[in-house]
Design a protein around this motif. Structure first.
Motif, PDB file in Angstrom:
ATOM      1  N   UNK A   1       0.756  -1.119  -0.052  1.00  0.00           N
ATOM      2  CA  UNK A   1       0.145   0.118  -0.076  1.00  0.00           C
ATOM      3  C   UNK A   1       0.703   1.141  -0.112  1.00  0.00           C
ATOM      4  N   UNK A   2       0.660   2.150  -0.849  1.00  0.00           N
ATOM      5  CA  UNK A   2       1.523   3.308  -1.101  1.00  0.00           C
ATOM      6  C   UNK A   2       0.815   4.317  -0.473  1.00  0.00           C
ATOM      7  N   UNK A   3       1.375   4.689   0.833  1.00  0.00           N
ATOM      8  CA  UNK A   3       0.790   5.974   1.655  1.00  0.00           C
ATOM      9  C   UNK A   3       1.477   7.092   1.371  1.00  0.00           C
ATOM     10  N   UNK A   4       0.767   8.071   1.069  1.00  0.00           N
ATOM     11  CA  UNK A   4       1.619   9.443   0.864  1.00  0.00           C
ATOM     12  C   UNK A   4       0.837  10.785   1.882  1.00  0.00           C
ATOM     13  N   UNK A   5       1.557  11.257   2.501  1.00  0.00           N
ATOM     14  CA  UNK A   5       1.078  12.426   3.414  1.00  0.00           C
ATOM     15  C   UNK A   5       2.067  13.831   2.785  1.00  0.00           C
ATOM     16  N   UNK A   6       1.060  14.515   2.803  1.00  0.00           N
ATOM     17  CA  UNK A   6       1.856  16.027   2.264  1.00  0.00           C
ATOM     18  C   UNK A   6       1.116  16.923   3.361  1.00  0.00           C
ATOM     19  N   UNK A   7       2.386  17.611   3.707  1.00  0.00           N
ATOM     20  CA  UNK A   7       2.231  18.635   4.847  1.00  0.00           C
ATOM     21  C   UNK A   7       2.795  20.320   4.394  1.00  0.00           C
ATOM     22  N   UNK A   8       1.810  21.042   4.621  1.00  0.00           N
ATOM     23  CA  UNK A   8       2.308  22.544   4.005  1.00  0.00           C
ATOM     24  C   UNK A   8       2.435  23.154   5.372  1.00  0.00           C
ATOM     25  N   UNK A   9       3.582  24.244   5.408  1.00  0.00           N
ATOM     26  CA  UNK A   9       3.673  24.944   6.555  1.00  0.00           C
ATOM     27  C   UNK A   9       2.744  25.800   7.044  1.00  0.00           C
ATOM     28  N   UNK A  10       2.593  25.758   8.498  1.00  0.00           N
ATOM     29  CA  UNK A  10       1.436  26.677   9.121  1.00  0.00           C
ATOM     30  C   UNK A  10       2.150  27.167  10.482  1.00  0.00           C
ATOM     31  N   UNK A  11       3.485  27.625  10.316  1.00  0.00           N
ATOM     32  CA  UNK A  11       4.286  27.818  11.693  1.00  0.00           C
ATOM     33  C   UNK A  11       3.944  29.496  11.806  1.00  0.00           C
ATOM     34  N   UNK A  12       3.766  29.754  13.058  1.00  0.00           N
ATOM     35  CA  UNK A  12       3.275  31.168  13.417  1.00  0.00           C
ATOM     36  C   UNK A  12       4.308  32.084  12.937  1.00  0.00           C
ATOM     37  N   UNK A  13       5.735  31.987  13.143  1.00  0.00           N
ATOM     38  CA  UNK A  13       6.470  32.944  12.383  1.00  0.00           C
ATOM     39  C   UNK A  13       6.811  32.937  11.019  1.00  0.00           C
ATOM     40  N   UNK A  14       6.497  31.803  10.258  1.00  0.00           N
ATOM     41  CA  UNK A  14       6.384  31.808   9.002  1.00  0.00           C
ATOM     42  C   UNK A  14       5.218  32.763   8.396  1.00  0.00           C
ATOM     43  N   UNK A  15       3.875  32.524   8.926  1.00  0.00           N
ATOM     44  CA  UNK A  15       2.894  33.077   8.569  1.00  0.00           C
ATOM     45  C   UNK A  15       3.069  34.707   8.919  1.00  0.00           C
ATOM     46  N   UNK A  16       3.696  35.116  10.061  1.00  0.00           N
ATOM     47  CA  UNK A  16       4.007  36.527  10.364  1.00  0.00           C
ATOM     48  C   UNK A  16       4.802  37.190   9.416  1.00  0.00           C
ATOM     49  N   UNK A  17       6.010  36.395   9.262  1.00  0.00           N
ATOM     50  CA  UNK A  17       6.855  36.885   8.216  1.00  0.00           C
ATOM     51  C   UNK A  17       6.227  36.906   6.688  1.00  0.00           C
ATOM     52  N   UNK A  18       5.363  35.914   6.202  1.00  0.00           N
ATOM     53  CA  UNK A  18       4.902  36.235   5.053  1.00  0.00           C
ATOM     54  C   UNK A  18       4.034  37.382   4.834  1.00  0.00           C
ATOM     55  N   UNK A  19       2.966  37.502   6.018  1.00  0.00           N
ATOM     56  CA  UNK A  19       2.274  38.627   5.956  1.00  0.00           C
ATOM     57  C   UNK A  19       3.060  40.094   5.808  1.00  0.00           C
ATOM     58  N   UNK A  20       4.181  40.128   6.713  1.00  0.00           N
ATOM     59  CA  UNK A  20       4.875  41.370   6.613  1.00  0.00           C
ATOM     60  C   UNK A  20       5.505  41.495   5.288  1.00  0.00           C
ATOM     61  N   UNK A  21       5.977  40.379   4.629  1.00  0.00           N
ATOM     62  CA  UNK A  21       6.463  40.500   3.424  1.00  0.00           C
ATOM     63  C   UNK A  21       5.383  40.882   2.254  1.00  0.00           C
ATOM     64  N   UNK A  22       4.131  40.383   2.349  1.00  0.00           N
ATOM     65  CA  UNK A  22       3.311  40.795   1.504  1.00  0.00           C
ATOM     66  C   UNK A  22       2.695  42.464   1.655  1.00  0.00           C
ATOM     67  N   UNK A  23       2.618  42.823   3.050  1.00  0.00           N
ATOM     68  CA  UNK A  23       2.264  44.007   3.247  1.00  0.00           C
ATOM     69  C   UNK A  23       3.184  45.143   2.770  1.00  0.00           C
ATOM     70  N   UNK A  24       4.459  45.058   2.861  1.00  0.00           N
ATOM     71  CA  UNK A  24       5.474  45.716   2.505  1.00  0.00           C
ATOM     72  C   UNK A  24       5.685  45.713   0.806  1.00  0.00           C
ATOM     73  N   UNK A  25       5.518  44.689   0.229  1.00  0.00           N
ATOM     74  CA  UNK A  25       5.491  44.640  -1.448  1.00  0.00           C
ATOM     75  C   UNK A  25       4.099  45.376  -1.870  1.00  0.00           C
ATOM     76  N   UNK A  26       3.183  45.031  -1.206  1.00  0.00           N
ATOM     77  CA  UNK A  26       2.035  45.945  -1.662  1.00  0.00           C
ATOM     78  C   UNK A  26       1.919  47.205  -1.390  1.00  0.00           C
ATOM     79  N   UNK A  27       2.647  47.513  -0.063  1.00  0.00           N
ATOM     80  CA  UNK A  27       2.865  48.911   0.122  1.00  0.00           C
ATOM     81  C   UNK A  27       3.616  49.959  -1.049  1.00  0.00           C
ATOM     82  N   UNK A  28       4.629  49.079  -1.709  1.00  0.00           N
ATOM     83  CA  UNK A  28       5.402  49.594  -2.583  1.00  0.00           C
ATOM     84  C   UNK A  28       4.841  49.519  -3.902  1.00  0.00           C
ATOM     85  N   UNK A  29       3.730  48.571  -4.192  1.00  0.00           N
ATOM     86  CA  UNK A  29       3.028  48.965  -5.189  1.00  0.00           C
ATOM     87  C   UNK A  29       1.944  50.068  -5.281  1.00  0.00           C
ATOM     88  N   UNK A  30       1.284  50.277  -3.892  1.00  0.00           N
ATOM     89  CA  UNK A  30       0.492  51.333  -3.759  1.00  0.00           C
ATOM     90  C   UNK A  30       0.694  52.765  -4.439  1.00  0.00           C
TER      91      UNK A  30
END
Length: 171
Positions: A1-30
């Motif tokens: 039986x071929x079992x496969x489990x996919x896990x995507x990151x949900x770390x708190x610091x990762x999410x906070x960092x991504x949010x900061x990056x997106x806010x910064x880049x969207x701010x530059x685009x504004x």
């Protein structure tokens, strides 16, 4: 039986960092609104870099994952805009002896990794810095179970090694 489990990151610091990056880049685009209102159309060229960075960051968020199967661990390429931290990793369970989680400061960089030790004393590392505490525990447990099934012997799960100055709890 071929079992496969996919896990995507949900770390708190990762999410906070991504949010900061997106806010910064969207701010530059504004600023493009100011360029259009001021009729400085040539200045819109400065918008190219933030757009490229948004595309690269979004691609990384969509593609990054860890896949655990019956026979191996697969971790996609880890990129940060124009820097590649590591290429796609495929790590086999063959002859895996022990597994241990490490969190702390190493060579002036925060490290959150799972160390895999093999029978020939060879070490391989999985960077799990983007994953939450709960996900790290799940990943470690799946690796131990899959490796035990693959090798037909018990895998030693060593106690977590967490530097005392950091707040992560032991699993």
């Amino acid at each position: 039986m071929d079992t496969s489990i996919i896990i995507r990151p949900h770390g708190r610091m990762y999410i906070i960092g991504l949010t900061a990056i997106y806010v910064f880049l969207l701010g530059l685009l504004s600023f493009s609104v100011l360029f259009i209102l001021s009729k400085w159309y040539w200045a819109l060229l400065f918008e190219i870099l933030p757009i490229v960075c948004l595309i690269l960051q979004t691609r990384e968020v969509v593609k990054y994952k860890m896949k655990l199967t019956d026979t191996e661990i697969y971790l996609t390429t880890q990129r940060e805009w124009f820097i590649t931290r590591h290429k796609n990793l495929k790590i086999s369970y063959k002859n895996l002896k022990s597994i241990q989680y490490f969190f702390g400061l190493l060579q002036a960089r925060f490290v959150s990794t799972i160390a895999l030790t093999y029978n020939d004393e060879k070490l391989k590392y999985l960077d799990v810095s983007r994953f939450s505490e709960k996900q790290v525990g799940i990943i470690r447990d799946y690796i131990a179970n899959f490796a035990q099934q693959y090798n037909s012997y018990s895998i030693e799960v060593l106690p977590d090694e967490i530097q005392k100055s950091f707040g992560r709890r032991k699993h």
